[in-house]
Design an enzyme around this catalytic site. Structure first.
Site, PDB file in Angstrom:
ATOM      1  N   LYS A  38      33.969  76.003  40.457  1.00 28.38           N
ATOM      2  CA  LYS A  38      32.770  76.831  40.250  1.00 28.38           C
ATOM      3  C   LYS A  38      31.986  76.983  41.547  1.00 28.38           C
ATOM      4  O   LYS A  38      31.347  78.013  41.796  1.00 28.38           O
ATOM      5  CB  LYS A  38      31.879  76.259  39.150  1.00 28.38           C
ATOM      6  CG  LYS A  38      32.260  76.652  37.744  1.00 28.38           C
ATOM      7  CD  LYS A  38      33.719  76.902  37.570  1.00 28.38           C
ATOM      8  CE  LYS A  38      34.415  76.370  36.411  1.00 28.38           C
ATOM      9  NZ  LYS A  38      35.875  76.332  36.499  1.00 28.38           N
ATOM     10  N   GLY A 102      44.653  50.803  35.156  1.00 26.10           N
ATOM     11  CA  GLY A 102      44.592  49.972  33.945  1.00 26.10           C
ATOM     12  C   GLY A 102      45.803  50.189  33.040  1.00 26.10           C
ATOM     13  O   GLY A 102      46.302  51.304  32.908  1.00 26.10           O
ATOM     14  N   GLY A 163      50.255  82.872  34.259  1.00 21.65           N
ATOM     15  CA  GLY A 163      49.375  82.320  33.229  1.00 21.65           C
ATOM     16  C   GLY A 163      47.991  82.922  33.324  1.00 21.65           C
ATOM     17  O   GLY A 163      47.333  82.813  34.356  1.00 21.65           O
ATOM     18  N   GLY A 165      45.400  82.130  31.254  1.00 18.70           N
ATOM     19  CA  GLY A 165      44.424  81.316  30.528  1.00 18.70           C
ATOM     20  C   GLY A 165      43.208  81.134  31.426  1.00 18.70           C
ATOM     21  O   GLY A 165      43.008  81.894  32.383  1.00 18.70           O
ATOM     22  N   VAL A 220      58.860  84.967  32.849  1.00 19.70           N
ATOM     23  CA  VAL A 220      59.247  84.514  34.187  1.00 19.70           C
ATOM     24  C   VAL A 220      60.548  83.722  34.074  1.00 19.70           C
ATOM     25  O   VAL A 220      60.670  82.820  33.245  1.00 19.70           O
ATOM     26  CB  VAL A 220      58.129  83.632  34.784  1.00 19.70           C
ATOM     27  CG1 VAL A 220      58.568  83.029  36.112  1.00 19.70           C
ATOM     28  CG2 VAL A 220      56.856  84.440  34.959  1.00 19.70           C
ATOM     29  N   HIS A 423      11.987  89.458  26.884  1.00 20.65           N
ATOM     30  CA  HIS A 423      12.446  90.755  27.395  1.00 20.65           C
ATOM     31  C   HIS A 423      11.916  90.968  28.808  1.00 20.65           C
ATOM     32  O   HIS A 423      10.760  90.681  29.060  1.00 20.65           O
ATOM     33  CB  HIS A 423      11.936  91.867  26.477  1.00 20.65           C
ATOM     34  CG  HIS A 423      12.251  93.235  26.994  1.00 20.65           C
ATOM     35  ND1 HIS A 423      13.516  93.774  26.876  1.00 20.65           N
ATOM     36  CD2 HIS A 423      11.483  94.156  27.622  1.00 20.65           C
ATOM     37  CE1 HIS A 423      13.506  94.988  27.424  1.00 20.65           C
ATOM     38  NE2 HIS A 423      12.281  95.245  27.886  1.00 20.65           N
TER      39      HIS A 423
HETATM   40  P1  NAD Z   1      46.032  77.605  29.180  1.00 19.22           P
HETATM   41  O1  NAD Z   1      46.924  76.934  28.199  1.00 19.22           O
HETATM   42  O2  NAD Z   1      44.648  77.904  28.781  1.00 19.22           O
HETATM   43  O3  NAD Z   1      46.685  79.003  29.656  1.00 19.22           O
HETATM   44  C1  NAD Z   1      47.989  79.072  30.144  1.00 19.22           C
HETATM   45  C2  NAD Z   1      48.501  80.496  29.975  1.00 19.22           C
HETATM   46  O4  NAD Z   1      49.766  80.572  30.575  1.00 19.22           O
HETATM   47  C3  NAD Z   1      48.650  80.917  28.523  1.00 19.22           C
HETATM   48  O5  NAD Z   1      47.990  82.136  28.325  1.00 19.22           O
HETATM   49  C4  NAD Z   1      50.151  81.035  28.348  1.00 19.22           C
HETATM   50  O6  NAD Z   1      50.511  82.041  27.430  1.00 19.22           O
HETATM   51  C5  NAD Z   1      50.603  81.375  29.769  1.00 19.22           C
HETATM   52  N1  NAD Z   1      51.992  81.011  30.058  1.00 19.22           N
HETATM   53  C6  NAD Z   1      52.642  79.875  29.711  1.00 19.22           C
HETATM   54  N2  NAD Z   1      53.916  79.912  30.187  1.00 19.22           N
HETATM   55  C7  NAD Z   1      54.056  81.093  30.834  1.00 19.22           C
HETATM   56  C8  NAD Z   1      55.131  81.719  31.530  1.00 19.22           C
HETATM   57  N3  NAD Z   1      56.310  81.119  31.659  1.00 19.22           N
HETATM   58  N4  NAD Z   1      54.929  82.944  32.077  1.00 19.22           N
HETATM   59  C9  NAD Z   1      53.724  83.547  31.960  1.00 19.22           C
HETATM   60  N5  NAD Z   1      52.694  83.008  31.315  1.00 19.22           N
HETATM   61  C10 NAD Z   1      52.839  81.790  30.759  1.00 19.22           C
HETATM   62  O7  NAD Z   1      46.098  76.673  30.486  1.00 19.22           O
HETATM   63  P2  NAD Z   1      45.322  76.741  31.873  1.00 19.22           P
HETATM   64  O8  NAD Z   1      44.678  78.057  32.075  1.00 19.22           O
HETATM   65  O9  NAD Z   1      46.287  76.232  32.869  1.00 19.22           O
HETATM   66  O10 NAD Z   1      44.184  75.667  31.666  1.00 19.22           O
HETATM   67  C11 NAD Z   1      44.532  74.314  31.363  1.00 19.22           C
HETATM   68  C12 NAD Z   1      43.456  73.687  30.512  1.00 19.22           C
HETATM   69  O11 NAD Z   1      42.300  73.482  31.277  1.00 19.22           O
HETATM   70  C13 NAD Z   1      43.091  74.552  29.331  1.00 19.22           C
HETATM   71  O12 NAD Z   1      42.939  73.756  28.194  1.00 19.22           O
HETATM   72  C14 NAD Z   1      41.782  75.156  29.737  1.00 19.22           C
HETATM   73  O13 NAD Z   1      40.929  75.409  28.645  1.00 19.22           O
HETATM   74  C15 NAD Z   1      41.200  74.099  30.650  1.00 19.22           C
HETATM   75  N6  NAD Z   1      40.361  74.767  31.664  1.00 19.22           N
HETATM   76  C16 NAD Z   1      39.166  75.220  31.310  1.00 19.22           C
HETATM   77  C17 NAD Z   1      38.384  75.887  32.195  1.00 19.22           C
HETATM   78  C18 NAD Z   1      37.058  76.372  31.777  1.00 19.22           C
HETATM   79  O14 NAD Z   1      36.639  76.070  30.685  1.00 19.22           O
HETATM   80  N7  NAD Z   1      36.347  77.144  32.563  1.00 19.22           N
HETATM   81  C19 NAD Z   1      38.838  76.138  33.480  1.00 19.22           C
HETATM   82  C20 NAD Z   1      40.086  75.689  33.810  1.00 19.22           C
HETATM   83  C21 NAD Z   1      40.841  75.001  32.889  1.00 19.22           C
END
Ligand code: NAD
Length: 444
Positions: A38, A102, A163, A165, A220, A423
């Site tokens: 961040k 641990g 990915g 996510g 992939v 507001h």
């Molecule tokens: P994620 O599981 O949220 O997302 C991974 C993504 O990769 C998914 O959408 C999945 O469909 C995709 N994916 C998987 N295999 C793939 C492939 N072979 N080819 C293409 N796409 C593929 O995991 P993340 O984004 O790595 O995050 C890890 C964890 O850390 C999560 O639980 C997330 O919530 C947490 N995190 C949270 C925050 C936040 O809250 N701001 C920030 C970073 C991480």
């Protein structure tokens, strides 16, 4: 992240507490997760806002540059300041910190090197590690994990991210704002697939507009170093960039710490099984944070730590409710949600009514110059109860706290809409969306 809040709460409740840490207090969140990423995003956001949009606001910004090593220095300063704070909190709360790795020997004993630490109650908060993809080896330079990307002191000219996510879209934002060419590959049919479908659509549109090459439904097959970069082989063809970031999730750190031998049951994917008071299957052992799965989020871990400490002290207040965990992604636009998506609510058998309010119709969003996105409230049509909230847009990660509180209080959408909001603020989007549930929004 969950361990030290658990230690503080246990100490507050009069327990004698020792905290065993093999690396640095604060865990992934503080050192290679939430905080440093961040801090990086704050710099990229500022650079992008001034360089790409300064003129729009009447700011002459022809020669704005960034210096990534300096951005990284600030990142480290932010982390260090907070790290010192955590160390101070341990002293203040009389938590004995034991450095070392641990391992559970029995239900009341943890061995740390040659030392045996004994306690009637233990909390496991060992976190998680990045997951890779079979056949794609991290080398830390061309093929990198989020750990490598977070700690790097330079950015590549171009990057492929696998990915979409939270990690994928946050790094896509960081690099895109710094002018790096980004290609984002997602196996499923939408970005941020765990979010409400409307949020995924909005993100795709915003990312495309920002110039991020988003490809969904991509399988992939492999990746290898090629032409001073990385060639990613997909069923849809080759994608090349200077660097590849694999962001496909995290795995629990539950191996080789003696869990099975003391009777702690794991799920098949390695996460520890717990009940709503964070109790594992082994008497006297609680577990919290990423190692139990669910939402791998720092604030969930922290809350779970508090619940576990209170349970141990015999002072149960309220159990852990996963449905009340807010999910926050610090991409541009930001994403935040709590409770059920519209589809999840319908699938759970609710008759649903939805209220949606776009930031384009909000005075404060126009002033700020951030009009992409919306607030969306999902309510039960019969009772009016708020079931879920989904925000994509400016300050979404701050705005979500209010609908989350409404859900904690088991409130109705109309109550959230009836709360008089200041507001002009971005929070009015939440109010308007809540009023829109009954067709009463004023500005649409
Ligand atoms: P994620 O599981 O949220 O997302 C991974 C993504 O990769 C998914 O959408 C999945 O469909 C995709 N994916 C998987 N295999 C793939 C492939 N072979 N080819 C293409 N796409 C593929 O995991 P993340 O984004 O790595 O995050 C890890 C964890 O850390 C999560 O639980 C997330 O919530 C947490 N995190 C949270 C925050 C936040 O809250 N701001 C920030 C970073 C991480």
């Amino acid at each position: 992240m969950g361990g030290y809040p658990a230690a503080i709460r246990a100490s507050q409740l009069g327990l004698k507490v020792a905290l065993i840490e093999q690396d640095k207090l604060g865990g992934t969140c503080l050192h290679i997760g939430c905080i440093p990423t961040k801090a990086l995003l704050e710099s990229s956001e500022l650079y992008h806002r001034v360089s790409a949009r300064g003129a729009e606001f009447g700011i002459g910004a022809d020669k704005v540059t960034y210096d990534y090593p300096k951005i990284a220095t600030r990142r480290d300063a932010v982390v260090n300041q907070l790290y010192k704070g955590v160390q101070f909190l341990m002293k203040k709360n009389k938590v004995e910190v034991i450095a070392g790795n641990g391992r559970l020997k029995d239900r009341n004993t943890v061995s740390v090197g040659a030392t045996q630490v004994k306690a009637p109650q233990l909390i496991v908060a060992t976190g998680s590690v990045v997951k890779g993809l079979p056949g794609i080896e991290f080398d830390g330079e061309f093929i990198v994990s989020s750990d490598n990307a977070t700690l790097a002191n330079k950015v590549p000219e171009s990057i492929v991210i696998i990915g979409a996510g939270a990690v994928g879209v946050e790094f896509a934002t960081l690099y895109n704002q710094l002018g790096v060419k980004v290609t984002l590959l997602e196996a499923l049919d939408r970005l941020v697939p765990l979010e409400d479908e409307d949020v995924s659509k909005e993100m795709l549109s915003a990312f495309k507009k920002a110039g991020i090459d988003c490809r969904v439904g991509v399988r992939v097959k492999g990746a290898k170093k090629a032409r001073d970069g990385v060639s990613v082989d997909t069923e849809q063809g080759e994608v090349w960039a200077r660097q590849l970031l694999v962001a496909v999730g995290r795995a629990p750190r539950s191996k080789d710490i003696g869990l099975e031998q003391v009777g702690v049951t794991l799920h098949p994917n390695g996460f520890i099984k717990v009940d709503e008071w964070m109790r594992t299957s082994a008497e006297g052992i609680h577990a919290i944070g990423d190692v139990i799965g669910g939402y791998l989020l720092a604030h969930a871990a922290s809350h779970e730590g508090i619940v576990a400490a209170e349970d141990i002290a015999g002072q149960r207040l309220a159990p852990m409710e996963q449905e009340l965990v807010t999910r926050c992604t610090y991409s541009h636009p930001q994403i935040a949600s709590v409770g059920l998506s519209e589809k999840e609510a319908r699938d759970a058998g609710h008759e649903v009514k939805v209220g949606k309010f776009p930031f384009t119709a909000l005075g404060r969003a126009i002033i700020v110059g951030e009009t992409a996105g919306f607030a969306k409230m999902v309510a039960d049509a019969k009772t009016g109860r708020l079931l879920g909230a989904h925000i994509v847009g400016p300050n979404a990660t701050e705005l979500i706290a209010e609908p989350a509180l409404t859900q904690l209080f088991q409130g109705d959408a109309w109550e959230l809409g009836r709360n008089i909001h200041p507001h002009p603020t971005l929070s009015e989007a939440v109010m308007e969306a809540a009023m829109a549930v009954d067709g009463h929004a004023i500005h649409i």
